[in-house]
Design an enzyme around this catalytic site. Structure first.
Site, short mmCIF file in Angstrom:
data_model
loop_
_atom_site.label_atom_id
_atom_site.label_comp_id
_atom_site.label_asym_id
_atom_site.label_seq_id
_atom_site.Cartn_x
_atom_site.Cartn_y
_atom_site.Cartn_z
N HIS A 170 0.86 -1.19 0.00
CA HIS A 170 0.00 0.00 0.00
C HIS A 170 0.90 1.24 0.00
CE1 HIS A 170 -3.79 -1.94 2.04
NE2 HIS A 170 -4.02 -1.77 0.74
N CYS A 266 -2.42 3.27 9.12
CA CYS A 266 -3.51 2.39 8.66
C CYS A 266 -4.66 2.34 9.63
CB CYS A 266 -3.06 0.94 8.55
SG CYS A 266 -1.63 0.59 7.65
N1 ARG Z 1 -3.90 -7.02 6.52
C1 ARG Z 1 -4.26 -5.80 5.86
C2 ARG Z 1 -4.16 -5.97 4.36
O1 ARG Z 1 -3.29 -6.69 3.93
C3 ARG Z 1 -3.39 -4.69 6.35
C4 ARG Z 1 -3.80 -3.36 5.82
C5 ARG Z 1 -2.96 -2.23 6.34
N2 ARG Z 1 -3.44 -1.03 5.86
C6 ARG Z 1 -2.76 -0.10 5.20
N3 ARG Z 1 -3.36 0.99 4.88
N4 ARG Z 1 -1.50 -0.28 4.84
O2 ARG Z 1 -4.92 -5.41 3.62
#
Ligand code: ARG
Length: 276
Positions: A170, A266
């Site tokens: 992300h 997050c």
């Molecule tokens: N386990 C989640 C996923 O893989 C974690 C998300 C973390 N969020 C972020 N905005 N980086 O989607």
């Protein structure tokens, strides 16, 4: 924010996720992540932040990562869509959450993504308050086709950069524009072209390169409020780089969310962000 009542690592959709470890140590990790999340709430309140809470849902363990719920700017929310089936159930739940916020006058408009286009919310569409530009990450989760959708709805510039390292899936795991005009980022997450764009838009004097060990504890996934930066942990080197630029660094014990690939940024979604 969304309380980690149902948070767990029961599937793996990024390289940090280890359901096997969670199975062995779930009770301890669950308790520690809850108390860490409470500390984040307290830290944010201590900085004067007012919080709203989404209702957690059983079976949607990643709802705790509300940065992925929507892109919000100027009172408009663009509700997220998700790449993986494991998270797709969050879209209707968050749609209802944002409709309720609109009913209470905390938002003015709620929009859905066009059919078939993935955009995992602010986690992949990071706002740069100084350049008044969204930095959109694609190639791992969100689609490049989300860029014109964001541009049209919010009327703001969008820089779409490909994310090339699966660990930094992300945009918010590898790029954090700061209120002073700098950017804290991890160059290894971007292509040569992406790095060139970052250099061009921010300027060499504004680049703060996160050391790889800090990038791997997800330190770049930081919440920046004015001169305050809230993150899980920072090495002395990283802390030095930030304090030298006049930021106050607040370490908050949210490292256990790293087992799901998430950290401070997050765990929140800013609802009152404006482009002005
Ligand atoms: N386990 C989640 C996923 O893989 C974690 C998300 C973390 N969020 C972020 N905005 N980086 O989607």
């Amino acid at each position: 924010m969304c309380a980690p009542e149902h948070f767990e690592v029961s599937y793996a959709i990024n390289p940090w996720m280890r359901p096997d470890r969670w199975q062995q140590e779930g009770a301890l990790l669950g308790a520690r992540s809850s108390s860490g999340w409470e500390r984040l709430v307290a830290t944010l309140r201590g900085l004067g932040v007012e919080l709203e809470f989404a209702v957690p849902h059983a079976g949607l363990p990643d709802m705790v990562f509300t940065a992925n719920a929507a892109v919000v700017l100027d009172g408009k929310a663009l509700v997220a869509t998700f790449r993986h089936p494991q998270r797709q159930g969050e879209t209707p739940v968050f749609r209802r959450t944002f409709d309720a916020l609109k009913d209470r006058g905390l938002l003015t408009e709620v929009h859905d993504m066009p059919e078939g286009v993935v955009l995992e919310g602010a986690g992949d569409c990071v706002w740069d308050p100084v350049r008044r530009t969204f930095w959109l990450g694609y190639g791992q989760r969100s689609d490049k086709a989300a860029a014109p959708v964001v541009r049209d709805l919010f009327g703001m510039e969008v820089e779409a950069l490909e994310l090339v390292d699966p660990r930094f899936y992300h945009m918010d795991t590898c790029l954090c524009p700061l209120t002073g005009g700098e950017v804290l980022y991890f160059p290894g997450a971007f292509s040569a072209e992406g790095n060139a764009r970052i250099l061009e838009r921010f300027g060499a004097e504004n680049l703060i390169v996160a050391p790889e060990p800090d990038a791997c504890t997800l330190a770049v996934n930081a919440v920046n409020l004015g001169r305050d930066i809230v993150l899980a942990t920072a090495s002395p080197a990283l802390r030095g780089m930030l304090t030298e630029r006049g930021y106050r660094v607040h370490e908050t014990p949210v490292s256990d969310f790293g087992l799901s690939g998430g950290s401070a940024f997050c765990l929140i979604l800013k609802l009152d962000r404006t482009s002005k």
